[in-house]
Design a protein around this motif. Structure first.
Motif, PDB file in Angstrom:
ATOM      1  N   ASP A   5      25.366  11.899   8.863  1.00 12.91           N
ATOM      2  CA  ASP A   5      25.150  10.500   8.500  1.00 12.91           C
ATOM      3  C   ASP A   5      26.198  10.116   7.468  1.00 12.91           C
ATOM      4  O   ASP A   5      26.192  10.638   6.350  1.00 12.91           O
ATOM      5  N   TYR A   6      27.125   9.217   7.851  1.00 18.05           N
ATOM      6  CA  TYR A   6      28.202   8.786   6.961  1.00 18.05           C
ATOM      7  C   TYR A   6      27.801   7.520   6.201  1.00 18.05           C
ATOM      8  O   TYR A   6      27.091   6.671   6.739  1.00 18.05           O
ATOM      9  N   ASP A   7      28.284   7.394   4.959  1.00 20.02           N
ATOM     10  CA  ASP A   7      28.131   6.148   4.210  1.00 20.02           C
ATOM     11  C   ASP A   7      29.262   6.029   3.200  1.00 20.02           C
ATOM     12  O   ASP A   7      30.056   6.951   3.018  1.00 20.02           O
ATOM     13  N   SER A   8      29.353   4.886   2.568  1.00 18.67           N
ATOM     14  CA  SER A   8      30.380   4.603   1.543  1.00 18.67           C
ATOM     15  C   SER A   8      31.802   4.825   2.059  1.00 18.67           C
ATOM     16  O   SER A   8      32.673   5.263   1.314  1.00 18.67           O
ATOM     17  N   THR A   9      32.034   4.514   3.318  1.00 17.14           N
ATOM     18  CA  THR A   9      33.363   4.708   3.892  1.00 17.14           C
ATOM     19  C   THR A   9      34.334   3.664   3.332  1.00 17.14           C
ATOM     20  O   THR A   9      34.016   2.482   3.250  1.00 17.14           O
ATOM     21  N   ARG A  10      35.513   4.120   2.946  1.00 14.27           N
ATOM     22  CA  ARG A  10      36.560   3.252   2.400  1.00 14.27           C
ATOM     23  C   ARG A  10      37.878   3.580   3.106  1.00 14.27           C
ATOM     24  O   ARG A  10      38.232   4.757   3.240  1.00 14.27           O
ATOM     25  N   VAL A  20      41.097   7.581   4.698  1.00 13.66           N
ATOM     26  CA  VAL A  20      39.701   7.191   4.865  1.00 13.66           C
ATOM     27  C   VAL A  20      38.850   8.170   4.068  1.00 13.66           C
ATOM     28  O   VAL A  20      38.922   9.381   4.280  1.00 13.66           O
ATOM     29  N   THR A  21      38.064   7.645   3.129  1.00 13.05           N
ATOM     30  CA  THR A  21      37.198   8.496   2.319  1.00 13.05           C
ATOM     31  C   THR A  21      35.757   8.020   2.468  1.00 13.05           C
ATOM     32  O   THR A  21      35.501   6.872   2.823  1.00 13.05           O
ATOM     33  N   GLY A  22      34.841   8.912   2.179  1.00 13.27           N
ATOM     34  CA  GLY A  22      33.435   8.546   2.247  1.00 13.27           C
ATOM     35  C   GLY A  22      32.547   9.738   1.970  1.00 13.27           C
ATOM     36  O   GLY A  22      33.012  10.835   1.657  1.00 13.27           O
ATOM     37  N   GLY A  32      19.852  30.916  11.558  1.00 18.59           N
ATOM     38  CA  GLY A  32      18.472  30.553  11.833  1.00 18.59           C
ATOM     39  C   GLY A  32      17.795  29.739  10.748  1.00 18.59           C
ATOM     40  O   GLY A  32      16.625  29.403  10.860  1.00 18.59           O
ATOM     41  N   GLN A  33      18.507  29.395   9.690  1.00 18.01           N
ATOM     42  CA  GLN A  33      17.922  28.627   8.586  1.00 18.01           C
ATOM     43  C   GLN A  33      18.530  27.226   8.553  1.00 18.01           C
ATOM     44  O   GLN A  33      19.745  27.066   8.546  1.00 18.01           O
ATOM     45  N   GLY A  34      17.668  26.196   8.518  1.00 23.57           N
ATOM     46  CA  GLY A  34      18.131  24.823   8.433  1.00 23.57           C
ATOM     47  C   GLY A  34      18.532  24.475   7.007  1.00 23.57           C
ATOM     48  O   GLY A  34      17.903  24.917   6.049  1.00 23.57           O
ATOM     49  N   MET A  35      19.611  23.702   6.853  1.00 24.58           N
ATOM     50  CA  MET A  35      20.087  23.280   5.536  1.00 24.58           C
ATOM     51  C   MET A  35      20.586  21.849   5.611  1.00 24.58           C
ATOM     52  O   MET A  35      20.967  21.378   6.676  1.00 24.58           O
ATOM     53  N   THR A  36      20.607  21.190   4.460  1.00 25.15           N
ATOM     54  CA  THR A  36      21.184  19.857   4.334  1.00 25.15           C
ATOM     55  C   THR A  36      22.140  19.859   3.156  1.00 25.15           C
ATOM     56  O   THR A  36      21.820  20.390   2.093  1.00 25.15           O
ATOM     57  N   HIS A  37      23.336  19.285   3.352  1.00 27.18           N
ATOM     58  CA  HIS A  37      24.345  19.192   2.298  1.00 27.18           C
ATOM     59  C   HIS A  37      24.809  17.743   2.180  1.00 27.18           C
ATOM     60  O   HIS A  37      24.836  17.013   3.166  1.00 27.18           O
ATOM     61  N   SER A  38      25.223  17.364   0.984  1.00 27.46           N
ATOM     62  CA  SER A  38      25.987  16.132   0.795  1.00 27.46           C
ATOM     63  C   SER A  38      27.436  16.543   0.636  1.00 27.46           C
ATOM     64  O   SER A  38      27.738  17.518  -0.060  1.00 27.46           O
ATOM     65  N   VAL A  39      28.331  15.817   1.309  1.00 29.12           N
ATOM     66  CA  VAL A  39      29.748  16.157   1.264  1.00 29.12           C
ATOM     67  C   VAL A  39      30.584  14.896   1.046  1.00 29.12           C
ATOM     68  O   VAL A  39      30.148  13.781   1.333  1.00 29.12           O
ATOM     69  N   ARG A  40      31.788  15.088   0.512  1.00 27.87           N
ATOM     70  CA  ARG A  40      32.817  14.050   0.439  1.00 27.87           C
ATOM     71  C   ARG A  40      33.806  14.368   1.549  1.00 27.87           C
ATOM     72  O   ARG A  40      34.186  15.531   1.730  1.00 27.87           O
ATOM     73  N   VAL A  41      34.209  13.343   2.273  1.00 25.63           N
ATOM     74  CA  VAL A  41      35.125  13.537   3.391  1.00 25.63           C
ATOM     75  C   VAL A  41      36.368  12.682   3.164  1.00 25.63           C
ATOM     76  O   VAL A  41      36.256  11.503   2.825  1.00 25.63           O
ATOM     77  N   THR A  42      37.532  13.287   3.334  1.00 29.57           N
ATOM     78  CA  THR A  42      38.800  12.572   3.267  1.00 29.57           C
ATOM     79  C   THR A  42      39.565  12.860   4.550  1.00 29.57           C
ATOM     80  O   THR A  42      39.747  14.019   4.924  1.00 29.57           O
ATOM     81  N   ARG A  43      39.982  11.789   5.236  1.00 29.40           N
ATOM     82  CA  ARG A  43      40.777  11.931   6.456  1.00 29.40           C
ATOM     83  C   ARG A  43      42.053  11.134   6.284  1.00 29.40           C
ATOM     84  O   ARG A  43      42.040  10.053   5.691  1.00 29.40           O
TER      85      ARG A  43
END
Length: 68
Positions: A5-10, A20-22, A32-43
């Motif tokens: 789920d992407y947000d704050s795309t600039r 492009v950052t976000g 076998g273990q589910g996880m959730t992370h928040s990440v910063r993405v730069t393209r």
């Protein structure tokens, strides 16, 4: 990955280059273990022959994993 789920795309343009950052919330399963992370993405894209081409991507985790 099971969900992104992407947000704050600039988008910033520099001539024939675009940065492009976000943020993204990533749900995944590892060993076998589910996880959730928040990440910063730069393209980084470059316009060549009339088309935008992805030339670099960086993803950085910004918080510890949350086990589900």
């Amino acid at each position: 990955y099971s969900r992104l789920d992407y947000d704050s795309t600039r988008v910033r343009l520099y001539g024939s280059a675009a940065v492009v950052t976000g943020r993204a919330r990533v749900q995944l399963e590892s060993d076998g273990q589910g996880m959730t992370h928040s990440v910063r993405v730069t393209r980084v894209y470059v316009r060549r022959a009339g088309r935008w081409e992805l030339v670099a991507i960086q993803t950085t985790r910004v918080d510890p994993p949350i086990s589900r």
